[in-house]
Structures are given as C-alpha cells and as structure tokens.
Design a protein around this motif. Structure first.
Motif, PDB file in Angstrom:
ATOM      1  N   LYS A 157      78.255 -28.092 -24.223  1.00 15.13           N
ATOM      2  CA  LYS A 157      77.996 -26.995 -23.288  1.00 15.13           C
ATOM      3  C   LYS A 157      78.456 -25.697 -23.943  1.00 15.13           C
ATOM      4  O   LYS A 157      79.500 -25.666 -24.591  1.00 15.13           O
ATOM      5  CB  LYS A 157      78.751 -27.197 -21.977  1.00 15.13           C
ATOM      6  CG  LYS A 157      78.254 -28.327 -21.110  1.00 15.13           C
ATOM      7  CD  LYS A 157      76.943 -28.032 -20.432  1.00 15.13           C
ATOM      8  CE  LYS A 157      77.076 -26.999 -19.332  1.00 15.13           C
ATOM      9  NZ  LYS A 157      75.813 -26.508 -18.829  1.00 15.13           N
ATOM     10  N   ILE A 158      77.654 -24.656 -23.783  1.00 17.48           N
ATOM     11  CA  ILE A 158      77.990 -23.335 -24.304  1.00 17.48           C
ATOM     12  C   ILE A 158      77.606 -22.293 -23.264  1.00 17.48           C
ATOM     13  O   ILE A 158      76.922 -22.598 -22.282  1.00 17.48           O
ATOM     14  CB  ILE A 158      77.249 -23.023 -25.627  1.00 17.48           C
ATOM     15  CG1 ILE A 158      75.722 -23.073 -25.405  1.00 17.48           C
ATOM     16  CG2 ILE A 158      77.702 -23.953 -26.745  1.00 17.48           C
ATOM     17  CD1 ILE A 158      74.904 -22.478 -26.527  1.00 17.48           C
ATOM     18  N   ILE A 159      78.025 -21.077 -23.493  1.00 20.72           N
ATOM     19  CA  ILE A 159      77.534 -19.964 -22.695  1.00 20.72           C
ATOM     20  C   ILE A 159      76.240 -19.507 -23.344  1.00 20.72           C
ATOM     21  O   ILE A 159      76.199 -19.218 -24.551  1.00 20.72           O
ATOM     22  CB  ILE A 159      78.575 -18.823 -22.640  1.00 20.72           C
ATOM     23  CG1 ILE A 159      79.842 -19.312 -21.923  1.00 20.72           C
ATOM     24  CG2 ILE A 159      77.982 -17.588 -21.967  1.00 20.72           C
ATOM     25  CD1 ILE A 159      81.009 -18.355 -21.991  1.00 20.72           C
ATOM     26  N   SER A 160      75.184 -19.483 -22.567  1.00 24.38           N
ATOM     27  CA  SER A 160      73.874 -19.105 -23.085  1.00 24.38           C
ATOM     28  C   SER A 160      73.916 -17.712 -23.699  1.00 24.38           C
ATOM     29  O   SER A 160      74.558 -16.807 -23.168  1.00 24.38           O
ATOM     30  CB  SER A 160      72.843 -19.144 -21.950  1.00 24.38           C
ATOM     31  OG  SER A 160      71.566 -18.841 -22.444  1.00 24.38           O
ATOM     32  N   SER A 161      73.255 -17.549 -24.830  1.00 24.96           N
ATOM     33  CA  SER A 161      73.233 -16.277 -25.544  1.00 24.96           C
ATOM     34  C   SER A 161      71.792 -15.871 -25.837  1.00 24.96           C
ATOM     35  O   SER A 161      71.068 -16.602 -26.520  1.00 24.96           O
ATOM     36  CB  SER A 161      74.002 -16.419 -26.864  1.00 24.96           C
ATOM     37  OG  SER A 161      73.651 -15.396 -27.770  1.00 24.96           O
ATOM     38  N   ILE A 167      67.094 -25.327 -24.868  1.00 26.32           N
ATOM     39  CA  ILE A 167      68.373 -25.894 -24.430  1.00 26.32           C
ATOM     40  C   ILE A 167      69.488 -24.854 -24.485  1.00 26.32           C
ATOM     41  O   ILE A 167      70.415 -24.905 -23.683  1.00 26.32           O
ATOM     42  CB  ILE A 167      68.755 -27.195 -25.174  1.00 26.32           C
ATOM     43  CG1 ILE A 167      69.088 -26.946 -26.627  1.00 26.32           C
ATOM     44  CG2 ILE A 167      67.691 -28.259 -24.989  1.00 26.32           C
ATOM     45  CD1 ILE A 167      69.760 -28.117 -27.317  1.00 26.32           C
ATOM     46  N   THR A 168      69.383 -23.900 -25.409  1.00 28.00           N
ATOM     47  CA  THR A 168      70.373 -22.814 -25.441  1.00 28.00           C
ATOM     48  C   THR A 168      70.292 -22.009 -24.155  1.00 28.00           C
ATOM     49  O   THR A 168      71.321 -21.655 -23.565  1.00 28.00           O
ATOM     50  CB  THR A 168      70.148 -21.903 -26.671  1.00 28.00           C
ATOM     51  OG1 THR A 168      70.278 -22.684 -27.855  1.00 28.00           O
ATOM     52  CG2 THR A 168      71.153 -20.764 -26.703  1.00 28.00           C
ATOM     53  N   LYS A 169      69.070 -21.760 -23.702  1.00 31.40           N
ATOM     54  CA  LYS A 169      68.877 -21.040 -22.434  1.00 31.40           C
ATOM     55  C   LYS A 169      69.545 -21.792 -21.279  1.00 31.40           C
ATOM     56  O   LYS A 169      70.074 -21.180 -20.362  1.00 31.40           O
ATOM     57  CB  LYS A 169      67.383 -20.864 -22.156  1.00 31.40           C
ATOM     58  CG  LYS A 169      67.093 -20.133 -20.863  1.00 31.40           C
ATOM     59  CD  LYS A 169      65.618 -19.949 -20.653  1.00 31.40           C
ATOM     60  CE  LYS A 169      65.370 -19.233 -19.319  1.00 31.40           C
ATOM     61  NZ  LYS A 169      63.965 -18.971 -19.093  1.00 31.40           N
ATOM     62  N   LYS A 170      69.542 -23.111 -21.371  1.00 28.35           N
ATOM     63  CA  LYS A 170      70.131 -23.946 -20.321  1.00 28.35           C
ATOM     64  C   LYS A 170      71.623 -24.189 -20.531  1.00 28.35           C
ATOM     65  O   LYS A 170      72.245 -24.941 -19.783  1.00 28.35           O
ATOM     66  CB  LYS A 170      69.391 -25.289 -20.229  1.00 28.35           C
ATOM     67  CG  LYS A 170      67.923 -25.157 -19.867  1.00 28.35           C
ATOM     68  CD  LYS A 170      67.757 -24.625 -18.472  1.00 28.35           C
ATOM     69  CE  LYS A 170      66.297 -24.587 -18.067  1.00 28.35           C
ATOM     70  NZ  LYS A 170      66.139 -24.113 -16.687  1.00 28.35           N
ATOM     71  N   GLY A 171      72.209 -23.567 -21.583  1.00 30.17           N
ATOM     72  CA  GLY A 171      73.646 -23.657 -21.785  1.00 30.17           C
ATOM     73  C   GLY A 171      74.113 -24.816 -22.646  1.00 30.17           C
ATOM     74  O   GLY A 171      75.222 -25.325 -22.453  1.00 30.17           O
ATOM     75  N   PHE A 172      73.285 -25.216 -23.613  1.00 29.73           N
ATOM     76  CA  PHE A 172      73.657 -26.300 -24.511  1.00 29.73           C
ATOM     77  C   PHE A 172      73.414 -25.903 -25.959  1.00 29.73           C
ATOM     78  O   PHE A 172      72.530 -25.106 -26.264  1.00 29.73           O
ATOM     79  CB  PHE A 172      72.836 -27.572 -24.225  1.00 29.73           C
ATOM     80  CG  PHE A 172      73.167 -28.227 -22.923  1.00 29.73           C
ATOM     81  CD1 PHE A 172      74.192 -29.153 -22.838  1.00 29.73           C
ATOM     82  CD2 PHE A 172      72.446 -27.914 -21.783  1.00 29.73           C
ATOM     83  CE1 PHE A 172      74.497 -29.754 -21.630  1.00 29.73           C
ATOM     84  CE2 PHE A 172      72.741 -28.510 -20.570  1.00 29.73           C
ATOM     85  CZ  PHE A 172      73.783 -29.435 -20.494  1.00 29.73           C
TER      86      PHE A 172
END
Length: 166
Positions: free
Chosen positions: A25-29, A75-80
């Motif tokens: 899990k990440i903060i979307s950038s 998936i980055t948009k979704k926080g991964f």
C-alpha cells in the motif's frame, strides 16, 4: 491459489521491501501515475521502432511492457505499488472482480491468462507472445502477427489510460 490468498501473500512479501517482491500500500502519486503512463506510451512507440529497425521480436516485449506500465499506473492510482508481475495481475483481477475498475477479465486475459498452460507457442496472449519471442530462436514477427499485436496493444492501452485518467 485463491486470488485473495495470492494478494495476501503478495502484501506480506511487499512488507519486506525486497527487489521484485510483492505489493504494498502506498499513497497515490499523480507524478508516478503519469510516469507509468509516459513509460507505457514510450514502450508503445518502441514497438514500431523495433520493427522498422528489423527487430520485431523485441516489439513483443515492448508491447507487453507498454501494457504492464499502464496497469502499474492503474494500481498506483488505487494506492498500490507492485514489484512482481504475478502480484500485479492478481491485484488487477481482484479489482475487476470487485468492480473497482471497468476492465473485464477477458481484457486482462488478453495480456496474461493464468489458465493458458499448454501450447504456449501458439498462444495469442501478449505475455506468451513476448516469452515466445524472447526465449525462442525466432527473430521476427510476421506482418499479420505484428498487426494483431499492435492493434490489441493499442486497444487495451487506450482503455486502461481512460480508466486511469477518470
């Protein structure tokens, strides 16, 4: 392995932070999302450069990585963040199943279909084409193969970009 079990395993691997392991899990950038889209477009353009220069076998790899980077943007948009292709595909499959994204399993299967396990040299799935071109002694795609590959890649890239940009 059930899809949720696979994702749980990928998340556990991702916690370790090792190279090419798991998802986390990440903060979307927006910067990273756009970077993946730019890389997808870059790889799409490379498909034609490779063919023009007589290396259409490498066009298959460019096609796959074009779409893979588009999926990474999604998936980055979704926080991964993903560091593993099978984890990326499992996460996208789960997002399709839960209606989180308007992509279909059939569209995902055009890129990678985990159920195709035999006769891979005749598979029309983009990952299989890439692997066939990469690991076989074949050095070019014929015109029909190239046309089908680029049309499929363009169609899927356009759809994934639209989802990402919504």
């Amino acid at each position: 392995m059930q899809i949720q079990n696979k994702i749980n395993s990928c998340l556990k691997e991702g916690e370790k932070g090792e190279r090419h392991k798991g998802i986390r899990k990440i903060i979307s950038s927006n910067e990273i999302i756009q970077g993946h889209i730019n890389k997808a477009i870059h790889n799409f353009n490379a498909i034609f450069v490779f063919k023009r220069e007589g290396f259409s076998d490498w066009s298959a790899s460019a096609s796959f990585y074009c779409l893979y980077h588009a999926l990474l943007a999604l998936i980055t948009k979704k926080g991964f963040q993903s560091r593993n292709q099978s984890c990326t595909f499992a996460l996208i499959e789960q997002m399709i199943n839960t209606k989180e994204i308007p992509l279909t399993i059939e569209e995902l299967n055009e890129i990678y279909d985990k159920d195709v396990t035999e006769n891979l040299e005749n598979s029309t799935k983009i990952l299989d084409i890439r692997e066939n071109m990469q690991y076989s002694i074949k050095t070019s795609l014929n015109e029909l193969e190239f046309k089908k590959l680029t049309e499929k890649t363009k169609s899927l890239l356009d759809k994934i970009r639209k989802i990402v940009e919504e």
